[in-house]
Design an enzyme around this catalytic site. Structure first.
Site, PDB file in Angstrom:
ATOM      1  N   GLU A 336      -2.412   9.559  -5.625  1.00 53.07           N
ATOM      2  CA  GLU A 336      -1.532  10.327  -6.517  1.00 53.07           C
ATOM      3  C   GLU A 336      -2.120  10.591  -7.902  1.00 53.07           C
ATOM      4  O   GLU A 336      -1.485  10.319  -8.912  1.00 53.07           O
ATOM      5  CB  GLU A 336      -0.177   9.608  -6.650  1.00 53.07           C
ATOM      6  CG  GLU A 336       0.557   9.537  -5.335  1.00 53.07           C
ATOM      7  CD  GLU A 336       1.934   8.912  -5.451  1.00 53.07           C
ATOM      8  OE1 GLU A 336       2.871   9.521  -4.934  1.00 53.07           O
ATOM      9  OE2 GLU A 336       2.064   7.831  -6.055  1.00 53.07           O
TER      10      GLU A 336
HETATM   11  C1  TNX Z   1       4.092   6.605  -2.966  1.00 54.86           C
HETATM   12  S1  TNX Z   1       2.134   5.449  -1.173  1.00 54.86           S
HETATM   13  C2  TNX Z   1       3.204   5.774  -3.640  1.00 54.86           C
HETATM   14  C3  TNX Z   1       3.725   4.645  -4.409  1.00 54.86           C
HETATM   15  C4  TNX Z   1       5.227   4.605  -4.416  1.00 54.86           C
HETATM   16  C5  TNX Z   1       5.731   4.911  -3.030  1.00 54.86           C
HETATM   17  C6  TNX Z   1       7.209   4.786  -2.905  1.00 54.86           C
HETATM   18  C7  TNX Z   1       1.271   5.581  -2.341  1.00 54.86           C
HETATM   19  C8  TNX Z   1      -0.139   5.438  -2.056  1.00 54.86           C
HETATM   20  N1  TNX Z   1       1.833   5.848  -3.522  1.00 54.86           N
HETATM   21  O1  TNX Z   1       3.218   4.674  -5.728  1.00 54.86           O
HETATM   22  O2  TNX Z   1       5.618   3.329  -4.799  1.00 54.86           O
HETATM   23  O3  TNX Z   1       5.359   6.225  -2.703  1.00 54.86           O
HETATM   24  O4  TNX Z   1       7.616   4.969  -1.599  1.00 54.86           O
END
Ligand code: TNX
Length: 519
Positions: A336
């Site tokens: 992300e």
């Molecule tokens: C996505 S999964 C994220 C997390 C959040 C999660 C909540 C991922 C690699 N990143 O930062 O906590 O969704 O479901």
């Protein structure tokens, strides 16, 4: 079903199964082993009865095999009230024995498999490794009456501790069978993490991924960079947070190791790094000035990839944590990232990969790392899309954590109080009914190291809440990771799952009574 004969009551009866010979169980199946063994057959009708003359005998003992024997004895003594001595085979052999045998020649059992035979006068568990013996003991535990999980022999109501006469040969499908605990969004104490580990061990999971840093909190002492702890003081919603001293972390690693569970530490970067940047604002390339953060947005923070000091800081962090971690992996997050260009991101991941490698570890990252040049030995954790296929380069394997299937931080349905729902509702069957080998287009079984269920903790403040989300989805994921695809079946699984709730109640484990299961 291909290689199995579905009996409802039995897991995966491969050898000459005749449903009509199996008595219908009064309450739940008599053999309700999870994950379902590769092969299980009944040998006659006479069970083994664990009596007060029973002993545990270890053949070819080494320290870890002896520890497995002692752990089994410690499990059996309180509920039965029996003495259950542990001995090596050198002494006189007691008549009623549970024998644990390390046998290097049993190559077919692999690094974690075991063979379990229950005869009228003895029980035999053989394995090539102590880990295999440990998994065999977990199966034995599930074959005993559920009151074996009780702490008090006065209240079990059990008159005979019988073990059905089975013959099992078993080994896992995948080497990586994990769960992730996010201790950054909400902090979990060492004791809480141990409770989490205990559940993993019950279902033969072998990997605990600890998400040790995110925007909201820094959770581990780094002696060369003590100011990082400035961001350990809070969490989502503004609570007090917390962190592990290096001794605490080592204690978690030790406790997990005793249960043959590898700890994989994660420091998320270059995004999800606000907590790190609170003490090092000069390294920030994010969209906001770093300050303690207690919300649940993502994507705003970023470590600056063009500054040498960034890599000096990361080298200190990765070196210290790697030194405390006996397992071969270091997880660098990598998910992300919104504040960097594609080129900046790739360059960053490649430099960090070199730092991880230099510190003797294999890098693991979320699937986005496929945008960088990955070295053989690196692992890419699929979670969101099929962009994970970018990671299908020689020597790189996938860890399968598809959000829609195994994000056990998601709500079960619209009535679930805890959890998020961005990936959709994830009921027990959803977590169970899929194949990790075919989920990513272009991938095959050989591309997949295994499965992992992440428990993000934005909405979870303590272990009771965590258990509500992991139980019963974690046993479902454990079977996905252990049992061959052709030996798995939802109807059969839901029958076997139901009677486990009685064990969880005795163990004090909270769970969600999913309407998909006939409890
Ligand atoms: C996505 S999964 C994220 C997390 C959040 C999660 C909540 C991922 C690699 N990143 O930062 O906590 O969704 O479901």
């Amino acid at each position: 079903m291909k290689s199995t004969c579905f009996l409802g009551a039995f897991a995966a009866v491969v050898v000459a199964c005749r449903p009509s010979t199996v008595p219908a169980p009064a309450r739940g199946p008599a053999v309700a082993v999870i994950p379902a063994p590769v092969s299980l057959s009944l040998r006659g009708n006479a069970p083994f009865v664990l009596g007060d003359s029973a002993a545990i005998v270890v053949d070819a003992p080494n320290d870890s095999a002896m520890r497995v024997a002692n752990a089994l004895a410690a499990l059996l003594r309180p509920p039965t009230g029996f003495a259950i001595p542990t001995t090596t085979s050198a002494g006189a052999t007691p008549r009623h024995a549970i024998r644990l045998r390390l046998d290097g020649a049993r190559g077919e059992l692999g690094d974690e498999g075991y063979a379990l035979e229950v005869r009228p006068d003895s029980v035999h568990i053989a394995a090539r490794t102590a880990a295999g013996l440990f998994h065999g003991v977990q199966t034995l535990r599930q074959l005993l009456p559920y009151a074996i999980e009780s702490e008090n022999s006065q209240t079990t109501g059990v008159t005979q501790w019988t073990i059905p006469p089975v013959s099992i040969v078993d080994r896992p499908r995948f080497i990586w069978r994990g769960a992730m605990l996010d201790v950054a969004r909400h902090f979990f104490t060492v004791d809480e993490v141990k409770q989490f580990i205990d559940i993993l061990a019950l279902y033969k999971l072998n990997t605990l991924h600890l998400h040790l840093a995110d925007d909201q909190g820094w959770r581990i002492e780094i002696k060369s960079r003590p100011t990082l702890l400035a961001a350990a003081v809070t969490q989502v919603g503004g609570g007090p947070g917390g962190y592990y001293t290096q001794a605490d972390y080592s204690e978690i690693v030790r406790y997990a190791g005793e249960r043959f569970i590898t700890v994989v530490p994660e420091i998320d970067m270059p995004a999800h790094s606000n907590a790190m940047l609170v003490s090092f604002p000069e390294l920030s390339c994010g969209k906001r000035a770093p300050a303690l953060y207690t919300g649940i947005e993502v994507g705003f923070s970023a470590l600056c990839p063009d500054k040498e000091d960034t890599y000096r800081l990361l080298d200190d962090i990765i070196r210290e944590i790697s030194g405390l971690t006996p397992g071969p992996y270091f997880h660098i997050g990598g998910d992300e990232v919104q504040a960097l260009t594609r080129e900046q991101y790739a360059r960053f991941i490649e430099r960090v990969q070199d730092i991880v490698t230099k510190n003797g570890k294999r890098m693991v990252g979320w699937e986005e790392i496929g945008r960088a040049r990955l070295l053989p030995g690196t692992l890419s954790q699929q979670w969101f899309t099929d962009s994970a296929r970018n990671s299908l380069v020689p020597g790189v394997q996938l860890i399968m954590s598809p959000g829609k299937k195994v994000y056990i931080d998601q709500k079960y349905d619209s009535t679930t109080e805890l959890g998020l729902s961005w990936a959709g509702f994830v009921e027990v069957r959803t977590s169970y009914d899929w194949d990790p080998a075919t989920y990513v287009p272009g991938a095959t079984e050989a591309n997949v190291a295994g499965v992992e269920a992440p428990l993000w903790s934005e909405t979870i403040r303590n272990m009771t809440a965590a258990q509500q989300l992991i139980m019963p989805r974690l046993p479902a994921v454990a079977e996905v990771g252990w049992t061959p695809q052709g030996a798995r079946n939802w109807e059969d699984f839901r029958q076997r799952l139901a009677p486990h709730a009685r064990r969880w109640r005795l163990l004090g484990i909270n769970y969600y009574a999913s309407p998909q299961i006939a409890w």
